[in-house]
Design an enzyme around this catalytic site. Sequence first.
Site, PDB file in Angstrom:
ATOM      1  N   LYS A   1       0.853  -1.187   0.000  1.00 41.61           N
ATOM      2  CA  LYS A   1       0.000   0.000   0.000  1.00 41.61           C
ATOM      3  C   LYS A   1       0.889   1.237   0.000  1.00 41.61           C
ATOM      4  O   LYS A   1       1.934   1.257   0.657  1.00 41.61           O
ATOM      5  CB  LYS A   1      -0.867   0.014   1.271  1.00 41.61           C
TER       6      LYS A   1
ATOM      7  N   GLY B   1     -24.516   2.903   4.187  1.00 39.71           N
ATOM      8  CA  GLY B   1     -23.693   3.569   3.185  1.00 39.71           C
ATOM      9  C   GLY B   1     -24.083   3.130   1.790  1.00 39.71           C
ATOM     10  O   GLY B   1     -23.877   1.967   1.412  1.00 39.71           O
ATOM     11  N   VAL B   2     -24.700   4.048   1.046  1.00 40.66           N
ATOM     12  CA  VAL B   2     -25.137   3.689  -0.310  1.00 40.66           C
ATOM     13  C   VAL B   2     -24.385   4.548  -1.334  1.00 40.66           C
ATOM     14  O   VAL B   2     -24.969   5.236  -2.153  1.00 40.66           O
ATOM     15  CB  VAL B   2     -26.673   3.785  -0.477  1.00 40.66           C
ATOM     16  N   GLY B   3     -23.049   4.490  -1.227  1.00 43.68           N
ATOM     17  CA  GLY B   3     -22.188   5.152  -2.201  1.00 43.68           C
ATOM     18  C   GLY B   3     -22.042   4.256  -3.424  1.00 43.68           C
ATOM     19  O   GLY B   3     -22.968   3.545  -3.814  1.00 43.68           O
ATOM     20  N   GLN B   4     -20.857   4.266  -4.001  1.00 43.57           N
ATOM     21  CA  GLN B   4     -20.609   3.514  -5.239  1.00 43.57           C
ATOM     22  C   GLN B   4     -20.956   2.032  -5.094  1.00 43.57           C
ATOM     23  O   GLN B   4     -21.663   1.469  -5.914  1.00 43.57           O
ATOM     24  CB  GLN B   4     -19.124   3.597  -5.595  1.00 43.57           C
TER      25      GLN B   4
ATOM     26  N   GLY C   1     -22.390   0.441  -2.230  1.00 43.97           N
ATOM     27  CA  GLY C   1     -23.654   0.197  -1.536  1.00 43.97           C
ATOM     28  C   GLY C   1     -24.849   0.315  -2.473  1.00 43.97           C
ATOM     29  O   GLY C   1     -25.761  -0.524  -2.441  1.00 43.97           O
TER      30      GLY C   1
END
Length: 354
Positions: free
Chosen positions: A78, A177-180, A182
Amino acid sequence: MAHLPTPAPHEAVHLIEDPETGLHGVIAIHSTALGPAAGGCRLWQYDDDAAMLADALRLARGMSYKNALAGLPFGGGKAVIRMPATLPSRARLFAAFGRAVAGLGGAYVTAEDVGTTTADMAEVRAKTRFVAGLPARPGQAGGDPSPWTALGVFVAMEAAARSLGTGLSGLRVAVQGVGQVGAALCTLLHEAGARLVVADADAARAAAVAARFGADMVSPGAIIAADADIFAPCALGGALDRQTIAALRARLVCGAANNQLATPEDGARLAERGILYAPDYVANAGGIINVAAEYLGEAADAVEARVRAIGPRMALILVRAGECGETPAAVADAMAEAIMAEGRAGLGRTGLAA
Ligand code: NAI
């Protein structure tokens, strides 16, 4: 590039600095046992260098486990960059980062992550070929990994529900969480006949998803204790701790967020409450599977079968956990460690590679 003292079990930690562009960060390489250390580049406001280093080490280790269990020929690494006080040129910052990645000669392969974009990776690409997460070319794997992450979580959830003796149709799923990812997961769950209850820190986003799928909407504070069969954490990490686990009403947890358990003991807390936990890095590997295929120059249609293989893999982990009385998280860790110990030959023999 300076080498920092490397805390075991990591293989190397490189300090990446370029005062002219404001680049200040680290590249942590946890393991190259299975191939180049792959993991995204995070740009974040850390309080100090110690916090930055700790994040890089934790994330690099997590990538080793995720890549190993996904059957990918990559180790774990990372890059973490501290957001400079002033950033005169984002393009120059990422060009400098690209030079640092190039300097490692392929030991580390980068991609976008929290705080970085495909445009940033295009700047990196101008300096090194050890990068993925670029815009997709026709027919080739690549592009937005989120739909693949959502598909992986969906098939993992199906497998976990089946292990509880049920399909998803008619079950109630609480999505935090309903982003990309979700939102894409909600689409798949709705199509499968599940009923949804959603929450998002961005109320308008939650309202839009609720309207689209006829879902219930609750406040972010209420989603943990929502009346649901399944809890799907798709926001930030650390959603499951002593307090939230005590409040959970679902009997299964399966979602996209990284590092869902605040501490390793929280896996045991879930088990004590009889809540089945589908290990996060097994469920959410769809995105890295897509990124890996892009990096290896594979065709787009190679990706779906590999992402769908997350379902049987999750089923296997849950069966083994049931048989040996360990938590699913402990079983997944042990399987990943066994694959890493065996090296690349182990990927084919485990039956895990799709
Ligand atoms: P995103 O940023 O598009 O969506 C996250 C959503 O969570 C946002 O709508 C945000 O408003 C909401 N949120 C933040 N805090 C919240 C809270 N306390 N309660 C309710 N909602 C909250 O991120 P994305 O890409 O959908 O990723 C979701 C999670 O999955 C992240 O933890 C990410 O690290 C992880 N992940 C994502 C992958 C991908 O392919 N995008 C791959 C693997 C893991």
